[in-house]
Design an enzyme around this catalytic site. Structure first.
Site, PDB file in Angstrom:
ATOM      1  NE  ARG A 165      -4.200  -1.950   0.478  1.00 14.73           N
ATOM      2  CZ  ARG A 165      -4.490  -2.810  -0.401  1.00 14.73           C
ATOM      3  NH1 ARG A 165      -3.448  -3.126  -1.070  1.00 14.73           N
ATOM      4  NH2 ARG A 165      -5.481  -3.412  -0.598  1.00 14.73           N
ATOM      5  CG  HIS A 225      -3.425  -1.302  -6.850  1.00 12.35           C
ATOM      6  ND1 HIS A 225      -3.297  -1.188  -5.743  1.00 12.35           N
ATOM      7  CD2 HIS A 225      -3.152  -2.920  -6.730  1.00 12.35           C
ATOM      8  CE1 HIS A 225      -4.070  -1.499  -4.708  1.00 12.35           C
ATOM      9  NE2 HIS A 225      -3.792  -2.645  -4.992  1.00 12.35           N
TER      10      HIS A 225
HETATM   11  P1  NDP Z   1      -1.086 -11.798   4.984  1.00 13.28           P
HETATM   12  O1  NDP Z   1      -2.051 -10.695   6.360  1.00 13.28           O
HETATM   13  O2  NDP Z   1      -0.873 -12.898   5.436  1.00 13.28           O
HETATM   14  O3  NDP Z   1       0.544 -11.132   5.838  1.00 13.28           O
HETATM   15  C1  NDP Z   1       0.688 -10.250   5.989  1.00 13.28           C
HETATM   16  C2  NDP Z   1       2.194 -10.303   6.138  1.00 13.28           C
HETATM   17  O4  NDP Z   1       2.626  -8.713   7.193  1.00 13.28           O
HETATM   18  C3  NDP Z   1       2.707 -11.014   8.323  1.00 13.28           C
HETATM   19  O5  NDP Z   1       3.518 -11.438   7.806  1.00 13.28           O
HETATM   20  C4  NDP Z   1       2.566 -10.079   9.026  1.00 13.28           C
HETATM   21  O6  NDP Z   1       3.169 -10.868  10.175  1.00 13.28           O
HETATM   22  C5  NDP Z   1       3.088  -9.554   8.693  1.00 13.28           C
HETATM   23  N1  NDP Z   1       3.004  -7.827   9.945  1.00 13.28           N
HETATM   24  C6  NDP Z   1       1.830  -7.145   9.489  1.00 13.28           C
HETATM   25  N2  NDP Z   1       1.915  -6.466  10.240  1.00 13.28           N
HETATM   26  C7  NDP Z   1       3.274  -6.630  11.114  1.00 13.28           C
HETATM   27  C8  NDP Z   1       4.084  -5.509  11.539  1.00 13.28           C
HETATM   28  N3  NDP Z   1       3.201  -4.546  12.843  1.00 13.28           N
HETATM   29  N4  NDP Z   1       5.329  -5.796  12.145  1.00 13.28           N
HETATM   30  C9  NDP Z   1       5.611  -7.153  10.985  1.00 13.28           C
HETATM   31  N5  NDP Z   1       5.198  -7.421  10.147  1.00 13.28           N
HETATM   32  C10 NDP Z   1       3.778  -6.673  10.584  1.00 13.28           C
HETATM   33  O7  NDP Z   1      -1.346 -10.905   3.842  1.00 13.28           O
HETATM   34  P2  NDP Z   1      -1.427 -10.962   3.079  1.00 13.28           P
HETATM   35  O8  NDP Z   1       0.495 -11.702   2.303  1.00 13.28           O
HETATM   36  O9  NDP Z   1      -2.224 -11.619   1.533  1.00 13.28           O
HETATM   37  O10 NDP Z   1      -0.702  -9.930   1.638  1.00 13.28           O
HETATM   38  C11 NDP Z   1      -0.084  -8.442   2.533  1.00 13.28           C
HETATM   39  C12 NDP Z   1      -1.007  -7.497   1.751  1.00 13.28           C
HETATM   40  O11 NDP Z   1      -0.428  -7.032   0.384  1.00 13.28           O
HETATM   41  C13 NDP Z   1      -1.754  -6.705   1.351  1.00 13.28           C
HETATM   42  O12 NDP Z   1      -2.846  -6.088   3.195  1.00 13.28           O
HETATM   43  C14 NDP Z   1      -2.348  -5.696   0.885  1.00 13.28           C
HETATM   44  O13 NDP Z   1      -2.094  -4.774   0.991  1.00 13.28           O
HETATM   45  C15 NDP Z   1      -1.195  -6.162  -0.533  1.00 13.28           C
HETATM   46  N6  NDP Z   1      -1.902  -6.374  -1.822  1.00 13.28           N
HETATM   47  C16 NDP Z   1      -1.762  -5.616  -2.888  1.00 13.28           C
HETATM   48  C17 NDP Z   1      -1.447  -6.254  -4.223  1.00 13.28           C
HETATM   49  C18 NDP Z   1      -1.259  -5.018  -5.052  1.00 13.28           C
HETATM   50  O14 NDP Z   1      -2.214  -5.706  -6.026  1.00 13.28           O
HETATM   51  N7  NDP Z   1      -0.833  -4.925  -4.654  1.00 13.28           N
HETATM   52  C19 NDP Z   1      -2.657  -7.151  -3.820  1.00 13.28           C
HETATM   53  C20 NDP Z   1      -2.575  -7.690  -2.628  1.00 13.28           C
HETATM   54  C21 NDP Z   1      -2.901  -8.085  -1.717  1.00 13.28           C
HETATM   55  P3  NDP Z   1       2.650 -12.112  11.297  1.00 13.28           P
HETATM   56  O15 NDP Z   1       2.523 -13.386   9.507  1.00 13.28           O
HETATM   57  O16 NDP Z   1       3.130 -11.804  12.267  1.00 13.28           O
HETATM   58  O17 NDP Z   1       1.135 -11.974  11.432  1.00 13.28           O
HETATM   59  C1  OXD Z   2      -5.642  -6.029  -2.850  1.00 11.39           C
HETATM   60  C2  OXD Z   2      -5.443  -5.566  -3.250  1.00 11.39           C
HETATM   61  O1  OXD Z   2      -5.220  -6.026  -1.464  1.00 11.39           O
HETATM   62  O2  OXD Z   2      -5.709  -5.845  -4.518  1.00 11.39           O
HETATM   63  O3  OXD Z   2      -6.081  -8.073  -2.917  1.00 11.39           O
HETATM   64  O4  OXD Z   2      -4.769  -4.781  -3.371  1.00 11.39           O
END
Ligand code: NDP
Ligand code: OXD
Length: 308
Positions: free
Chosen positions: A223, A271
């Site tokens: 993001r 995006h």
């Molecule tokens: P998940 O919830 O599976 O993974 C999130 C990861 O971030 C986890 O490992 C979590 O740690 C870690 N995390 C969260 N907060 C913290 C923190 N404060 N400090 C350290 N680590 C942290 O999400 P996804 O992998 O499915 O997706 C990740 C992000 O990708 C989405 O939230 C979205 O914003 C973005 N995205 C973007 C897209 C695009 O087209 N550009 C498409 C899809 C997603 P822990 O495992 O320890 O909880």
């Molecule tokens: C998502 C995205 O969060 O599309 O899935 O960014």
């Protein structure tokens, strides 16, 4: 079963068709054409506050994305109502393709060769050592873990940072705020795959990005608000960072006139690193609705106090 659908986009018809096919027993209505009060399940993307506030006896809300940062205030909904995000649903494969492309482009110096071509200069550059080309992934969740595995298979040293420590084969795990500086210190390509939460907004400011070694490269596919734009630009301009590939922005579409558009060291895409796929997403949501109806547990429930 009543399903309420909302997306601000123009592709609502394809979602409703797919939901109708996957759940023929359900009645699917589009908000605001219908009331939200007798809804069993809501399937939404960027719902307005008004929609969430009027959801009555809803059994679950499905978010049409992996990130839930665009959900409005959910405090009017009982804690017992699960908010469910997309769990891969075809996005991991796309994210792997996008990030591997960025890392390989950097490692194999395609941008340097493009510059040479513009100057009609034939010059073979020495092969870089992969050992020195550490890729650091912020976020070791569904997408971060898939990307880490693919980069390991390509032979890169990979480290990942998350809240809890992870055991991912051949990936060095860093956990928590106290290990972030060490994680950044040896990272040559930083890939951001964190959710946007109160804890992660502006995480990548000038101070944090300065912890990366000189010549490091940023890939942000999470993001835009995780990054402080002006401070990133300052580090690109003073050569601390070699470049950045940015797929996401604080304001989308990226406003005309934003310095990222024409910055010589920024590559940007609108995006698209991992698009939400109708067929895969609907299949996942329909399967989870059936599990909930059968009283079975499901994955992908957002922990509201954690924000992801
Ligand atoms: P998940 O919830 O599976 O993974 C999130 C990861 O971030 C986890 O490992 C979590 O740690 C870690 N995390 C969260 N907060 C913290 C923190 N404060 N400090 C350290 N680590 C942290 O999400 P996804 O992998 O499915 O997706 C990740 C992000 O990708 C989405 O939230 C979205 O914003 C973005 N995205 C973007 C897209 C695009 O087209 N550009 C498409 C899809 C997603 P822990 O495992 O320890 O909880
Ligand atoms: C998502 C995205 O969060 O599309 O899935 O960014």
């Amino acid at each position: 079963m009543n399903i309420l659908f909302h997306t601000p986009g123009t592709n609502g018809a394809s979602w409703i068709d797919a939901l109708t096919q996957a759940l023929p027993e359900a009645r699917i209505d589009r908000w605001p054409a219908t009331s939200a009060s007798d809804t069993d399940y809501a399937v939404v993307w960027k719902p307005p506050q008004e929609l969430v506030t009027t959801l009555g006896r809803v059994k679950a809300i499905f978010n049409l994305g992996a990130g839930v940062d665009s959900m409005p205030d959910l405090s009017t909904l009982p804690e017992s109502v699960p908010v469910v995000r997309l769990d891969d649903a075809g996005m991991a494969e796309q994210m792997v393709e996008y990030v591997c492309h960025c890392v390989l482009r950097r490692y194999r110096e395609f941008d340097a060769y493009a510059d040479q071509q513009r100057e009609a200069r034939w010059q073979q550059r020495p092969r870089l050592s992969k050992r020195d080309f550490v890729v650091g992934i912020l976020g070791a969740g569904v997408l971060g873990t898939a990307v880490a595995g693919a980069l390991v298979r390509l032979g890169f040293p990979v480290r990942a940072w998350s809240r809890a420590r992870k055991a991912i084969p051949r990936v060095v795990s860093f956990a928590g705020a106290q290990e972030l500086d060490d994680f950044l210190a040896a990272t040559r390509v930083l890939v951001c795959l964190l959710p946007l939460t109160q804890d992660t907004e502006r995480l990548l400011d000038g101070v944090r990005l300065s912890r990366l070694p000189r010549g490091a490269y940023l890939v942000n596919v999470a993001r835009g608000a995780l990054v402080v734009d002006a401070e990133l630009i300052a580090l690109l301009d003073n050569n601390h960072l070699a470049g950045a590939t940015l797929d996401v922005f604080r304001d989308e579409p990226l406003p005309a006139g934003h310095p990222f558009w024409h910055h010589p060291r920024v590559v940007l895409t609108p995006h698209v690193s991992a698009m939400t796929l109708v067929e895969e997403s609907v299949a996942q949501i329909a399967a989870k609705i059936r599990q909930l109806e059968a009283g079975l547990p499901i994955t992908g429930i957002v922990l509201r106090q954690r924000g992801y």
